[in-house]
Design an enzyme around this catalytic site. Structure first.
Site, PDB file in Angstrom:
ATOM      1  N   ALA A 164       0.881  -1.169   0.000  1.00 14.87           N
ATOM      2  CA  ALA A 164       0.000   0.000   0.000  1.00 14.87           C
ATOM      3  C   ALA A 164       0.921   1.222   0.000  1.00 14.87           C
ATOM      4  O   ALA A 164       1.119   1.873   1.021  1.00 14.87           O
ATOM      5  CB  ALA A 164      -0.920   0.003   1.208  1.00 14.87           C
ATOM      6  N   ASN A 215       2.505   5.659 -16.387  1.00 12.93           N
ATOM      7  CA  ASN A 215       1.364   5.069 -15.676  1.00 12.93           C
ATOM      8  C   ASN A 215       0.635   6.206 -14.963  1.00 12.93           C
ATOM      9  O   ASN A 215       1.198   6.878 -14.110  1.00 12.93           O
ATOM     10  CB  ASN A 215       1.880   4.013 -14.695  1.00 12.93           C
ATOM     11  CG  ASN A 215       0.759   3.337 -13.910  1.00 12.93           C
ATOM     12  OD1 ASN A 215       0.295   3.864 -12.912  1.00 12.93           O
ATOM     13  ND2 ASN A 215       0.336   2.174 -14.359  1.00 12.93           N
ATOM     14  N   ASN A 234      -4.321  -5.819 -12.154  1.00 13.29           N
ATOM     15  CA  ASN A 234      -3.674  -5.128 -11.043  1.00 13.29           C
ATOM     16  C   ASN A 234      -3.786  -6.034  -9.807  1.00 13.29           C
ATOM     17  O   ASN A 234      -4.263  -7.159  -9.893  1.00 13.29           O
ATOM     18  CB  ASN A 234      -4.365  -3.780 -10.790  1.00 13.29           C
ATOM     19  CG  ASN A 234      -3.417  -2.764 -10.164  1.00 13.29           C
ATOM     20  OD1 ASN A 234      -2.593  -3.128  -9.321  1.00 13.29           O
ATOM     21  ND2 ASN A 234      -3.532  -1.521 -10.549  1.00 13.29           N
ATOM     22  N   CYS A 238      -6.104   1.096  -8.899  1.00 14.41           N
ATOM     23  CA  CYS A 238      -5.203   1.134  -7.740  1.00 14.41           C
ATOM     24  C   CYS A 238      -6.008   0.962  -6.458  1.00 14.41           C
ATOM     25  O   CYS A 238      -6.884   1.776  -6.160  1.00 14.41           O
ATOM     26  CB  CYS A 238      -4.423   2.439  -7.691  1.00 14.41           C
ATOM     27  SG  CYS A 238      -3.274   2.454  -6.299  1.00 14.41           S
TER      28      CYS A 238
HETATM   29  C1  LIG Z   1       5.200  -2.198  -4.611  1.00 12.99           C
HETATM   30  C2  LIG Z   1       4.216  -2.163  -5.752  1.00 12.99           C
HETATM   31  C3  LIG Z   1       3.815  -0.919  -6.268  1.00 12.99           C
HETATM   32  C4  LIG Z   1       2.907  -0.856  -7.330  1.00 12.99           C
HETATM   33  N1  LIG Z   1       2.552   0.371  -7.847  1.00 12.99           N
HETATM   34  C5  LIG Z   1       1.729   0.439  -8.925  1.00 12.99           C
HETATM   35  C6  LIG Z   1       1.430   1.692  -9.542  1.00 12.99           C
HETATM   36  O1  LIG Z   1       1.910   2.753  -9.156  1.00 12.99           O
HETATM   37  N2  LIG Z   1       0.582   1.692 -10.623  1.00 12.99           N
HETATM   38  C7  LIG Z   1       0.034   0.530 -11.121  1.00 12.99           C
HETATM   39  O2  LIG Z   1      -0.712   0.567 -12.098  1.00 12.99           O
HETATM   40  N3  LIG Z   1       0.322  -0.683 -10.564  1.00 12.99           N
HETATM   41  C8  LIG Z   1       1.160  -0.749  -9.489  1.00 12.99           C
HETATM   42  N4  LIG Z   1       1.469  -1.978  -8.957  1.00 12.99           N
HETATM   43  C9  LIG Z   1       0.869  -3.201  -9.519  1.00 12.99           C
HETATM   44  C10 LIG Z   1       1.858  -3.892 -10.490  1.00 12.99           C
HETATM   45  O3  LIG Z   1       2.176  -3.046 -11.561  1.00 12.99           O
HETATM   46  C11 LIG Z   1       1.279  -5.234 -11.027  1.00 12.99           C
HETATM   47  O4  LIG Z   1       0.136  -4.966 -11.812  1.00 12.99           O
HETATM   48  C12 LIG Z   1       0.899  -6.211  -9.928  1.00 12.99           C
HETATM   49  O5  LIG Z   1       1.847  -6.172  -8.865  1.00 12.99           O
HETATM   50  C13 LIG Z   1       0.768  -7.660 -10.432  1.00 12.99           C
HETATM   51  O6  LIG Z   1       1.973  -8.156 -10.993  1.00 12.99           O
HETATM   52  P1  LIG Z   1       3.097  -8.977 -10.140  1.00 12.99           P
HETATM   53  O7  LIG Z   1       2.388 -10.055  -9.365  1.00 12.99           O
HETATM   54  O8  LIG Z   1       4.067  -9.500 -11.155  1.00 12.99           O
HETATM   55  O9  LIG Z   1       3.742  -7.976  -9.210  1.00 12.99           O
HETATM   56  C14 LIG Z   1       2.371  -2.060  -7.871  1.00 12.99           C
HETATM   57  C15 LIG Z   1       2.780  -3.298  -7.350  1.00 12.99           C
HETATM   58  C16 LIG Z   1       3.689  -3.364  -6.317  1.00 12.99           C
HETATM   59  C17 LIG Z   1       4.131  -4.712  -5.800  1.00 12.99           C
END
Ligand SMILES: Cc1cc2nc3c(=O)[nH]c(=O)nc-3n(C[C@H](O)[C@H](O)[C@H](O)COP(=O)(O)O)c2cc1C
Length: 321
Positions: A77, A106, A198, A136
């Site tokens: 978060a 983004n 997401n 988000c």
């Molecule tokens: C620490 C962190 C910060 C994130 N910040 C954003 C963000 O600013 N904007 C967004 O669209 N997704 C954000 N995400 C989501 C990721 O881009 C991704 O969609 C999501 O983590 C699923 O992929 P993964 O399991 O490979 O991490 C964030 C994820 C994490 C872990």
């Protein structure tokens, strides 16, 4: 990797020519600089890098704790900490190595107007594409509130479409009842592509203190724990997208080449890698290798020929229990 291998990885995504189907995901690579100091890391291993979520004004983000490791995943978060779109466009974009890979902005906002304004600022910049994050889970206003309501999703996409001719990617929330219907509405509103999915909303509790661990009380769950859900959502969105030639960046828990292949087979034209980078920053070159080896073994000439090639069983009823 030789020239023929590289040729096999070439990927087209809504007008963008990419050297690999892999995309480094928003929030997991800062503003593109996070892993470039790691020995062996190369932007040339990925087709695109998606920058941290950006809003109209700078944001400090949420109080700690902002991240917490969970079985096969993590909760975060962050609260969209970022320096604001003016700083990103003026100070950060000019430093990015556009000769090494593609860069995707983004965009987040609390109002439809903010999404419009931030998108318009990026439109007047060298950024290659714009992803709008209507999913988000970590901010009070906007974000997932827009993404879970198809009418609001369509309004945000329409506004951003008016603000730019650059490729527009809409990032869909898994925290909604009918993701395919929402995707249909976003296509009508003018999106060029989707990012699916997401994070999923979750919570961690410390039983001794009886308090929530995350400063924001709830956070977004990512990592391998969410992969089966992400695969199903990509499959569902692909049923809508294939008729409109709208590509999907599949994501959620990718931690190996096999994972990436599963997303492509489910319907993703490109594959995002996020949480896995935290513990394995060099994972992308290995994923590329696995994809190329798989294509050769199966006599397939290019990634795009594998997209959506999933073979479904024909169960007697729709019940999964
Ligand atoms: C620490 C962190 C910060 C994130 N910040 C954003 C963000 O600013 N904007 C967004 O669209 N997704 C954000 N995400 C989501 C990721 O881009 C991704 O969609 C999501 O983590 C699923 O992929 P993964 O399991 O490979 O991490 C964030 C994820 C994490 C872990």
């Amino acid at each position: 990797m030789n020239a023929e291998d590289r040729e096999m990885l070439q990927t087209q995504l809504c007008g963008m020519s990419m050297q690999s189907p892999l995309v480094l995901l928003s929030g997991c690579v800062g503003f593109g600089e996070e892993y470039t100091r790691v020995k062996g890391f190369s932007n040339r291993d990925v087709g695109a890098v998606c920058l941290k979520g950006t809003t109209g004004n700078p944001r400090l983000g949420n109080p700690p704790h902002r991240v917490f490791e969970t079985p096969a995943g993590m909760l975060n978060a962050i609260g969209l900490q970022n320096p604001g779109v003016d700083h990103v466009v003026r100070e950060i974009l000019p430093q990015l190595p556009f000769d090494e890979t593609r860069f995707i902005a983004n965009v987040s906002g609390s109002t439809v107007d903010e999404y419009y304004e931030v998108t318009r600022r990026f439109d007047d910049s060298p950024i290659d594409a714009i992803e709008i994050n209507i999913s988000c889970p970590n901010v009070k206003e906007g974000g997932v509130a827009f993404g879970n309501d198809p009418d609001m999703s369509a309004r945000v996409v329409e506004a951003c479409r008016r603000a730019t001719d650059k490729p527009l990617i809409t990032k869909l929330s898994p925290n909604q009842t009918d993701i395919a219907d929402n995707a249909r509405r976003c296509i009508e509103a003018g999106t060029d592509a989707f990012a699916v999915i997401n994070t999923l909303m979750g919570m961690a509790i410390d039983s001794e203190s009886r308090s929530t661990v995350i400063g924001n009380n709830q956070g977004g769950l990512s990592g391998p724990a969410i992969k089966p859900i992400a695969l199903l959502k990509v499959h569902q969105v692909y049923q809508v997208c294939r008729d409109h030639a709208v590509p999907i960046i599949g994501q959620g828990g990718v931690a190996s080449g096999e994972d990436a292949l599963e997303f492509i087979i489910a319907g993703a034209s490109a594959v995002g890698v996020g949480t896995a980078l935290f513990y394995d920053p060099l994972i992308c070159s290995r994923i590329n290798r696995t994809i190329v080896d798989y294509l050769r073994r199966h006599g397939i000439g290019a990634v795009e020929q594998l997209v959506g090639s999933l073979l479904l069983n024909e169960p007697e009823s729709g019940c999964s229990a």
